[in-house]
Write a protein that holds these residues in place. Structure first.
Motif, PDB file in Angstrom:
ATOM      1  N   UNK A 137       0.811  -1.215   0.000  1.00  0.00           N
ATOM      2  CA  UNK A 137       0.000   0.000   0.000  1.00  0.00           C
ATOM      3  C   UNK A 137       0.844   1.265   0.000  1.00  0.00           C
ATOM      4  N   UNK A 138       2.102   1.150   0.318  1.00  0.00           N
ATOM      5  CA  UNK A 138       2.964   2.334   0.413  1.00  0.00           C
ATOM      6  C   UNK A 138       3.455   2.730  -0.967  1.00  0.00           C
ATOM      7  N   UNK A 139       2.553   3.278  -1.764  1.00  0.00           N
ATOM      8  CA  UNK A 139       2.901   3.739  -3.103  1.00  0.00           C
ATOM      9  C   UNK A 139       2.678   5.246  -3.173  1.00  0.00           C
TER      10      UNK A 139
ATOM     11  N   UNK B 252       2.348   9.398   6.210  1.00  0.00           N
ATOM     12  CA  UNK B 252       3.072   9.456   4.952  1.00  0.00           C
ATOM     13  C   UNK B 252       2.518  10.557   4.066  1.00  0.00           C
ATOM     14  N   UNK B 253       3.350  11.004   3.131  1.00  0.00           N
ATOM     15  CA  UNK B 253       2.973  11.994   2.134  1.00  0.00           C
ATOM     16  C   UNK B 253       2.663  11.263   0.837  1.00  0.00           C
ATOM     17  N   UNK B 254       1.519  11.552   0.231  1.00  0.00           N
ATOM     18  CA  UNK B 254       1.101  10.883  -1.001  1.00  0.00           C
ATOM     19  C   UNK B 254       0.634  11.916  -2.012  1.00  0.00           C
TER      20      UNK B 254
ATOM     21  N   UNK C   7      10.899  14.675  -6.642  1.00  0.00           N
ATOM     22  CA  UNK C   7      11.084  14.563  -5.193  1.00  0.00           C
ATOM     23  C   UNK C   7      10.406  15.750  -4.523  1.00  0.00           C
ATOM     24  N   UNK C   8       9.533  15.451  -3.561  1.00  0.00           N
ATOM     25  CA  UNK C   8       8.855  16.481  -2.770  1.00  0.00           C
ATOM     26  C   UNK C   8       9.226  16.268  -1.316  1.00  0.00           C
ATOM     27  N   UNK C   9       9.736  17.296  -0.665  1.00  0.00           N
ATOM     28  CA  UNK C   9      10.173  17.183   0.726  1.00  0.00           C
ATOM     29  C   UNK C   9       9.893  18.480   1.463  1.00  0.00           C
TER      30      UNK C   9
ATOM     31  N   UNK D 223       8.804  10.514  -3.484  1.00  0.00           N
ATOM     32  CA  UNK D 223       9.377  10.410  -4.833  1.00  0.00           C
ATOM     33  C   UNK D 223       8.356   9.702  -5.710  1.00  0.00           C
ATOM     34  N   UNK D 224       7.984  10.334  -6.797  1.00  0.00           N
ATOM     35  CA  UNK D 224       6.986   9.752  -7.683  1.00  0.00           C
ATOM     36  C   UNK D 224       7.297  10.138  -9.125  1.00  0.00           C
ATOM     37  N   UNK D 225       6.669   9.423 -10.062  1.00  0.00           N
ATOM     38  CA  UNK D 225       6.838   9.688 -11.489  1.00  0.00           C
ATOM     39  C   UNK D 225       5.691  10.551 -11.991  1.00  0.00           C
ATOM     40  N   UNK D 226       6.029  11.534 -12.806  1.00  0.00           N
ATOM     41  CA  UNK D 226       5.054  12.436 -13.391  1.00  0.00           C
ATOM     42  C   UNK D 226       5.141  12.335 -14.910  1.00  0.00           C
TER      43      UNK D 226
END
Length: 1092
Positions: free
Chosen positions: A692-694, A828-830, A975-977, A992-995
């Motif tokens: 679930x941690x996506x 968590x940040x999503x 990357x978002x922080x 960290x995610x793909x756009x």
């Protein structure tokens, strides 16, 4: 002789009366339990092959799921399970029984009265939080009844048990199993079991399990334990699945356990037992005894003579490989080690151990770091480090405060002009491998024991008088939860700041402390060289001797009267340790010439109660007779906690719930297939949790949502089939039985630990109630004391309210700052993709997705302003809300396709994202003017003006070559922080995610080139078309003429060929010749006419 209990003579009448008096002192609430049978849970581990077999138990060796359960789930065609999913099984089951007064036959009676055991498995978080996510995870399972497979005379008397799957979680090797009742049937108290993975076992060719560290000894002969001094049990607190204990005289053997000494094994270690005695390392005698033994999460350390060894177990769940030590590894081979010092707590993803030297290199300390880099090996021992303020000194003991990276040492200074003296010195450790050269002397221990003059404690200021007893320090102990430091020897000093010490005068001067045992919950037990046991409540100054004492004799007498098997006349204490706030002894008992090891509880509260004077009583007039009653010396006989908030938001415990599938058999007993289905469902439930941690948030914030989202509409149909016995299988799966729990209620006790974020608080009420003939109650003299480990970070507000009509005092407590400072686990940040798409469509007046739509990763158009939104999701409470804080947005990687993604270097990240870049390399920009302190990056919020894509000339997304007729696409790794830019929380979130961006423009050169090529191709095609249209008619006419000429040539050649043939056959038959001639002439004339 070192007894753990008295070898008592025949009980005397006076002692029996004292025992009876102690029973009368017990609280009136305990009398309610006299008529209730004493029942207790029993739990063993079973493999799938041993399910249903009596007397079978297995050891926790396998750590990977077994093969798929396709053959079990394939027939479930009318169940909500997905036939395309893989359902695996854990390798073990928990077999659950209970016994009442030693009888196991009551299990079926409990089953018939509705009893169902409820099993709560708690997974311990790993040490290495860099590799594994830190989380507090639990799963609650209801046990399934199962009949024994062995033969029985009648079904009503068949042996039965309950079974649940024993789940395994990656990163966890230590699990607590709490077994409780569902509230029906007999009263059985909740019982906790340690079910830990033993990574020091291996399977032999004969399919038996053997220890990798040595050979098991099955005969516990008395020489190993009787009259042998007890020794401390050293391990990393709450992290070590396997514990070891040395001290077996003249044997290179240790006691090893993976159940916290519920059972244990005597193992002879496979070590070389070398001994090097020399001038460099003077050693008087050689012994095979293992003196020091320390257990960590995956590694065992021992010391024999001057040699130190370690052995790393095979833990697939920790290291994701089967690489463990093949044999014991010797470290510090060139050093003479006189003792090992444990470090009770891990820090920064590592565990630690220290070694003190002697001989030529006396006064040095070696600092070992156990770090998991995928193989679980000891990464190295740093040092040695000179730790003495002068040349002539030796280190007696060392304590490492892991959280603060401070090394405290007890140093003996050998001054030739005066007597030797002891000092407490301090080193600051900048990293686990680097110790500073800055030594600070914190405290010089007095030469003699102070004279307390009848006081319980004495603050040592230097002005007090002293006795003639010399202070002999032997060790130190530090509790990081309250910053309490103990220095012990033939005295006991304590300090909260490592500088100002208090002398506890209750400890006798003629005794010497051998080791301390701490619960890390405010209690300390002390063992002396003569095996006395003392007790200290931290924060107080009075010490109590538990053994030997009259209170201990009373307790033993009562146990003998109840025919307890845990007490005999001949016994020896092996070690003393705390477990779950309770004090336990490991004792070797001799009975009838047979010896055995038992783990028994030390009832500290009862022993303290038995120590109360027995002469204080009252005579009350009740009717025509006097009634004898005893006063309670505690002014408050009842203390209760009220108004406790729901615990999960503070404890951060994530809990799942699972029930066994319902069997359609009338008896309700499960078979092996239904138990296998239960295994597969529990496995898939935890699998969904791990996946679930996506980065992209689901529309519904629940890890089980995807499991049943397409089957919920059919749940009534499944229930109809099962209730009418029309299911193709023998089980019914209720989708509501596999869920995550978000609303656990408080249980009238404080949680084990509390996590608070910035600005939050934890409040509760304490009721203390006066009952009966207690001492005089004066509310104005009642107060509540609170001990703060760090007063700079924690604020406590206490309000008192006296309730006269209820004979109670009410305190309100309010903690304004978190007890465990930092980000609470489970947040968590999503990336809120749902709201991002909706808001972008609203702001840009349109939304264009990619041609090939991916529902998991929607596309965004390059020329549109991009407005990202993020969620803060609480995995514990189920709450999900918009992230309102500040953050930094960076593109840290990318590529035109998923297969060509690359990571950018730090220099490239700066050029592609910084508004200060002058190299024409920016990927994006924003109209926001807020930046970081160094102005290197923009600071964004949920109210930002959006992101404009640039892809300038020197950026990686500039001039992207299209791979089809559609516009170019690019995948940005973002990357978002909020680290360093957000002051609303203690959490340092990072996502960290793909756009996926489509519609990227081409460069001017490439666009011109494509335009020119396209124009040339277009002109060529048009020219070809015009030429084709103009030349079509002449070409058709030419083709017709050519065809006519070809036909003429063919016809002429055919005619002359026929004429030649006619002359050859003319004389053969006149009639036939004339007929042929006439026919041939007719045909020739027609051909000529046609040609004309």
């Amino acid at each position: 002789m070192y007894p753990a209990g008295p070898a008592w003579p025949r009980l005397r009448i006076l002692r029996a009366l004292w025992a009876l008096l102690a029973v009368l002192f017990a609280s009136w609430r305990l009398w309610a339990f006299q008529d209730i049978q004493e029942c207790t849970w029993q739990v063993v581990l079973n493999k799938f092959e041993t399910v249903g077999k009596n007397g079978m138990s297995d050891r926790f060796f396998h750590q990977q799921p077994v093969a798929t359960l396709d053959s079990v789930f394939r027939p479930l065609v009318d169940a909500p399970t997905d036939q395309g999913e893989k359902y695996l099984s854990f390798p073990y089951y928990l077999k659950i029984n209970y016994s009442c007064n030693g009888e196991v036959s009551a299990v079926r009676k409990g089953h018939l009265t509705g009893l169902k055991p409820v099993v709560l498995v708690t997974f311990q978080s790993p040490v290495n939080f860099h590799h594994w996510k830190i989380e507090q995870l639990q799963i609650q399972m209801e046990a399934a009844p199962f009949r024994s497979e062995e033969q029985c005379t009648a079904e009503q008397v068949c042996v039965m048990s309950w079974y649940t799957p024993m789940p395994i979680k990656n990163g966890s090797v230590l699990m607590r199993v709490d077994v409780s009742s569902n509230g029906l049937g007999p009263f059985i108290p909740t019982k906790r079991f340690q079910v830990n993975i033993n990574g020091f076992l291996q399977r032999q060719q004969d399919n038996t399990l053997h220890f990798t560290v040595g050979n098991e000894i099955f005969n516990l002969i008395p020489r190993y334990f009787m009259n042998v001094p007890s020794r401390p049990l050293w391990y990393t607190v709450d992290q070590a699945p396997v514990l070891i204990l040395g001290g077996i005289p003249e044997e290179k053997s240790v006691l090893l356990t993976d159940t916290s000494f519920k059972d244990s094994f005597l193992v002879e270690l496979n070590i070389d037992s070398c001994w090097v005695g020399s001038f460099y390392c003077p050693q008087a005698i050689f012994t095979a005894t293992i003196y020091d033994a320390i257990a960590t999460e995956s590694t065992l350390f021992i010391r024999q003579n001057q040699l130190v060894y370690y052995f790393t177990g095979t833990y697939l769940t920790l290291h994701e490989s089967n690489h463990g030590s093949g044999s014991w590894v010797r470290v510090l081979a060139n050093e003479c080690i006189k003792s090992l010092c444990p470090v009770h707590f891990h820090s920064n993803g590592s565990e630690y151990v220290m070694a003190l030297t002697s001989g030529k290199r006396e006064g040095y300390v070696h600092f070992g770091t156990i770090t998991d880099h995928g193989e679980g090996q000891v990464q190295g021992c740093s040092g040695p480090h000179p730790s003495c303020p002068v040349f002539n000194c030796s280190i007696t003991w060392a304590v490492f405060i892991a959280g603060d990276y401070i090394l405290l040492m007890l140093v003996e200074i050998q001054d030739p002009t005066t007597r030797s003296y002891f000092q407490v010195v301090n080193f600051t450790v900048f990293s686990p491998a680097i110790v500073s050269d800055n030594l600070v002397i914190l405290y010089t221990i007095p030469e003699f024991i102070p004279d307390a003059r009848g006081l319980e404690f004495l603050m040592i200021l230097g002005t007090e008088s002293y006795t003639n007893f010399t202070m002999v320090p032997k060790g130190m102990f530090y509790n990081p939860y309250n910053n309490l430091l103990f220095i012990w020897g033939n005295f006991l000093l304590q300090s909260y700041n490592n500088e100002n010490f208090i002398y506890l005068a209750d400890f006798p001067k003629d005794q010497s402390i051998k080791y301390l045992v701490n619960s890390f919950h405010g209690e300390t037990a002390i063992v002396t060289e003569t095996e006395e046991i003392w007790y200290l409540l931290e924060g107080s100054y009075r010490m109590y001797r538990l053994f030997p004492s009259k209170a201990w004799e009373v307790h033993v007498s009562l146990q003998v009267m109840q025919q307890s098997s845990f007490y005999t006349r001949i016994e020896t204490m092996v070690t003393l340790f705390y477990e779950d706030h309770q004090l336990y002894q490991l004792v070797y008992l001799m009975n009838g010439g047979q010896g055995r090891l038992v783990k028994r509880l030390v009832p500290v509260e009862q022993l303290l109660m038995y120590q109360q004077p027995g002469s204080h009583y009252l005579l009350e007039q009740r009717g025509n007779h006097l009634t004898l009653s005893f006063a309670n010396f505690c002014p408050f006989t009842v203390m209760r906690l009220r108004d406790l908030p729901n615990p999960q938001i503070y404890t951060r415990q994530e809990r799942y719930r699972a029930h066994p599938p319902r069997v359609l058999e009338p008896s309700g007993f499960h078979d092996q297939n239904s138990l296998a289905v239960y295994q597969g469902l529990v496995y898939y439930l935890l699998f969904l949790h791990s996946k679930y941690h996506k980065p992209y948030a689901d529309p519904v914030h629940d890890s089980t949502w995807r499991w049943w989202k397409n089957k919920k509409v059919d749940q009534d149909y499944y229930f109809y089939l099962a209730s009418n016995l029309q299911s193709a299988s023998n089980v019914y799966i209720d989708m509501a039985s596999y869920e995550k729990i978000y609303d656990l209620k408080a249980e009238h006790e404080l949680p084990e630990r509390i996590y608070l974020d910035k600005g939050t608080s934890y409040g509760f009420s304490i009721f203390v109630t006066v009952r009966g003939h207690s001492l005089e109650f004066q509310p104005e003299r009642v107060d509540l004391g609170v001990v703060l480990a760090d007063a700079d970070c924690i604020e406590v507000v206490v309000n008192q309210k006296v309730l006269i009509n209820r004979n109670s005092v009410l305190f309100w407590g309010n903690l304004m700052i978190p007890l465990l400072i930092g980000c609470p686990p489970g947040k968590r940040l999503a990336f809120d993709i749902t709201y991002t798409v909706e808001y972008n469509r609203l702001q840009n007046k349109h939304y264009f997705d990619c041609v090939h739509v991916d529902p998991e990763m929607p596309c965004f158009l390059f020329r549109d302003t991009f407005y990202p939104f993020f969620l803060i999701q609480d995995l514990v409470t189920g709450e999900s809300g918009s992230f309102q804080g500040s953050y930094v947005f960076k593109v840290v990687g990318g590529g035109p396709t998923m297969d060509t993604l690359i990571e950018y270097s730090e220099e490239e990240i700066y050029r592609f994202n910084s508004p200060l870049d002058k190299t024409n390399s920016l990927i994006w920009t924003t109209k926001n003017t807020t930046t970081t302190k160094d102005s290197a990056f923009n600071i964004m919020t949920h109210q930002s003006l959006g992101i404009e894509w640039l892809c300038l000339e020197n950026s990686p997304c500039h001039d992207t070559i299209p791979h089809s007729i559609f516009a170019p696409e690019f995948f940005f790794k973002v990357l978002v922080s909020n680290r360093g830019v957000d002051k609303s929380t203690y959490c340092d979130h990072q996502l960290i995610f793909l756009l996926h961006i489509h519609g990227l423009p081409l460069s001017a050169e490439r666009a011109l080139f494509i335009l020119m090529v396209s124009f040339i191709v277009f002109i060529g095609l048009v020219s070809l078309y015009i030429i084709f249209c103009l030349l079509l008619t002449p070409m058709v006419k030419a083709c017709n003429i050519l065809r006519w000429k070809i036909n003429n040539i063919i016809t002429s050649e055919s005619y002359y060929t026929y004429k030649s043939s006619s002359r050859i056959f003319s004389g053969t038959s006149g009639t036939k010749s004339r007929a042929s001639s006439s026919i041939g002439s007719s045909i020739s004339s027609k051909v000529v006419e046609g040609n004309q």
